[in-house]
Design a protein around this motif. Structure first.
Motif, PDB file in Angstrom:
ATOM      1  N   HIS A  12      -8.734 101.070   7.572  1.00  0.00           N
ATOM      2  CA  HIS A  12      -7.378 101.592   7.757  1.00  0.00           C
ATOM      3  C   HIS A  12      -6.365 100.488   8.039  1.00  0.00           C
ATOM      4  N   SER A  13      -6.797  99.420   8.684  1.00  0.00           N
ATOM      5  CA  SER A  13      -5.878  98.297   8.922  1.00  0.00           C
ATOM      6  C   SER A  13      -5.549  97.573   7.629  1.00  0.00           C
ATOM      7  N   SER A  14      -6.509  97.436   6.747  1.00  0.00           N
ATOM      8  CA  SER A  14      -6.250  96.731   5.490  1.00  0.00           C
ATOM      9  C   SER A  14      -5.342  97.540   4.575  1.00  0.00           C
ATOM     10  N   ARG A  15      -5.332  98.838   4.709  1.00  0.00           N
ATOM     11  CA  ARG A  15      -4.485  99.674   3.853  1.00  0.00           C
ATOM     12  C   ARG A  15      -3.005  99.568   4.217  1.00  0.00           C
ATOM     13  N   TRP A  16      -2.686  99.016   5.361  1.00  0.00           N
ATOM     14  CA  TRP A  16      -1.287  98.800   5.724  1.00  0.00           C
ATOM     15  C   TRP A  16      -0.693  97.615   4.970  1.00  0.00           C
ATOM     16  N   LEU A  17      -1.563  96.744   4.473  1.00  0.00           N
ATOM     17  CA  LEU A  17      -1.103  95.541   3.781  1.00  0.00           C
ATOM     18  C   LEU A  17      -1.092  95.763   2.270  1.00  0.00           C
ATOM     19  N   PRO A  18      -0.143  95.131   1.573  1.00  0.00           N
ATOM     20  CA  PRO A  18      -0.189  95.191   0.108  1.00  0.00           C
ATOM     21  C   PRO A  18      -1.436  94.479  -0.410  1.00  0.00           C
ATOM     22  N   VAL A  28      -9.407  87.250   8.833  1.00  0.00           N
ATOM     23  CA  VAL A  28      -9.471  87.873  10.161  1.00  0.00           C
ATOM     24  C   VAL A  28     -10.726  88.735  10.276  1.00  0.00           C
ATOM     25  N   ASN A  29     -11.042  89.448   9.210  1.00  0.00           N
ATOM     26  CA  ASN A  29     -12.239  90.291   9.178  1.00  0.00           C
ATOM     27  C   ASN A  29     -13.500  89.446   9.346  1.00  0.00           C
ATOM     28  N   ALA A  30     -13.569  88.313   8.659  1.00  0.00           N
ATOM     29  CA  ALA A  30     -14.738  87.427   8.765  1.00  0.00           C
ATOM     30  C   ALA A  30     -14.878  86.865  10.176  1.00  0.00           C
ATOM     31  N   VAL A  31     -13.777  86.494  10.785  1.00  0.00           N
ATOM     32  CA  VAL A  31     -13.812  85.986  12.164  1.00  0.00           C
ATOM     33  C   VAL A  31     -14.294  87.083  13.115  1.00  0.00           C
ATOM     34  N   PHE A  32     -13.818  88.281  12.923  1.00  0.00           N
ATOM     35  CA  PHE A  32     -14.224  89.385  13.788  1.00  0.00           C
ATOM     36  C   PHE A  32     -15.706  89.694  13.621  1.00  0.00           C
ATOM     37  N   ILE A  33     -16.215  89.606  12.399  1.00  0.00           N
ATOM     38  CA  ILE A  33     -17.643  89.824  12.157  1.00  0.00           C
ATOM     39  C   ILE A  33     -18.457  88.781  12.917  1.00  0.00           C
ATOM     40  N   ALA A  71     -22.688  96.612   8.457  1.00  0.00           N
ATOM     41  CA  ALA A  71     -21.280  96.920   8.747  1.00  0.00           C
ATOM     42  C   ALA A  71     -20.358  95.846   8.181  1.00  0.00           C
ATOM     43  N   SER A  72     -20.782  94.584   8.244  1.00  0.00           N
ATOM     44  CA  SER A  72     -19.948  93.524   7.691  1.00  0.00           C
ATOM     45  C   SER A  72     -19.817  93.684   6.177  1.00  0.00           C
ATOM     46  N   GLY A  73     -20.876  94.108   5.525  1.00  0.00           N
ATOM     47  CA  GLY A  73     -20.802  94.374   4.083  1.00  0.00           C
ATOM     48  C   GLY A  73     -19.858  95.517   3.773  1.00  0.00           C
ATOM     49  N   PHE A  74     -19.945  96.589   4.547  1.00  0.00           N
ATOM     50  CA  PHE A  74     -19.028  97.707   4.352  1.00  0.00           C
ATOM     51  C   PHE A  74     -17.577  97.288   4.585  1.00  0.00           C
ATOM     52  N   SER A  75     -17.329  96.534   5.637  1.00  0.00           N
ATOM     53  CA  SER A  75     -15.941  96.142   5.911  1.00  0.00           C
ATOM     54  C   SER A  75     -15.406  95.241   4.805  1.00  0.00           C
ATOM     55  N   LEU A  76     -16.246  94.388   4.262  1.00  0.00           N
ATOM     56  CA  LEU A  76     -15.829  93.546   3.148  1.00  0.00           C
ATOM     57  C   LEU A  76     -15.511  94.397   1.921  1.00  0.00           C
TER      58      LEU A  76
END
Length: 159
Positions: A12-18, A28-33, A71-76
C-alpha cells in the motif's frame, strides 16, 4: 501476522508513488528487509542459542527466518508488478494464514518457555519480540478487517 502486515504495508505504501519513482521505495524496502532479517539470523547463529531449552525456540526462529525470506519476495513482487495477478494475491493470503499460524505457535512457545530466559536469553527475548509484534499486527489487521466489513454495502435484493 507480523510478516503479513509488513508486506501489506509495503504494497500500500508503494501504490502512493508513481511507477517511475518506485525504485527509491525498493531501496527502502531492501533496507527494511535487512533490518528484520539480520537480528534473527544473528541470534540463530550465536552459540548460546543452541543450548538446551525446554521449548523449540530455535526451530521456531528458523521458521521465522524462512517466512521472512518469503515475505521479502512478496514485498519485492508487490512493489514491482502492477496490476497484481489474482494468483499472486491468493498465494499471499495463504502466506498470511501461515504467518498467523506461526504467530500463534510463537506465542504459545514463548509463554511456556519462561525458564529458557536463563539458558538462552537472546533467543527467548527474540521470541518475546516476535510474539509482541505478532499480537500488535493481528490487532491492527483485525481492526482493519472490521472496518472493511463495516463499510461493505449490503447487496440489493430483488424480488
Amino acid at each position: 501476522m507480523f510478516l503479513y502486515l509488513l508486506v501489506y504495508v509495503a504494497y500500500h505504501s508503494s501504490r502512493w508513488l508513481p511507477r517511475t519513482q518506485r525504485f527509491k521505495f525498493q531501496i527502502v524496502n531492501a533496507v527494511f528487509i535487512l533490518v528484520v532479517l539480520i537480528p534473527q539470523i544473528y541470534i540463530m547463529a550465536r552459540p548460546k542459542s543452541s543450548r538446551y531449552c525446554s521449548q523449540p525456540l530455535l526451530v521456531n526462529l528458523s521458521a521465522s527466518v524462512v517466512l521472512s525470506f518469503i515475505a521479502s519476495g512478496f514485498s519485492l513482487l508487490f512493489t514491482l508488478i502492477d496490476p497484481l495477478p489474482q494468483s499472486l494475491w491468493a498465494s499471499f493470503h495463504v502466506f498470511g494464514l501461515l504467518s498467523c499460524g506461526h504467530g500463534l505457535c510463537t506465542s504459545v512457545l514463548t509463554l511456556t518457555a519462561a525458564e529458557c530466559v536463563k539458558s538462552t536469553p537472546e533467543l527467548y527475548y527474540m521470541s518475546v519480540a516476535l510474539t509482541v509484534a505478532s499480537a500488535v499486527s493481528a490487532g491492527f489487521l483485525l481492526l482493519r478487517g472490521g472496518l472493511w466489513l463495516s463499510n461493505m454495502r449490503p447487496v440489493a435484493q430483488t424480488g
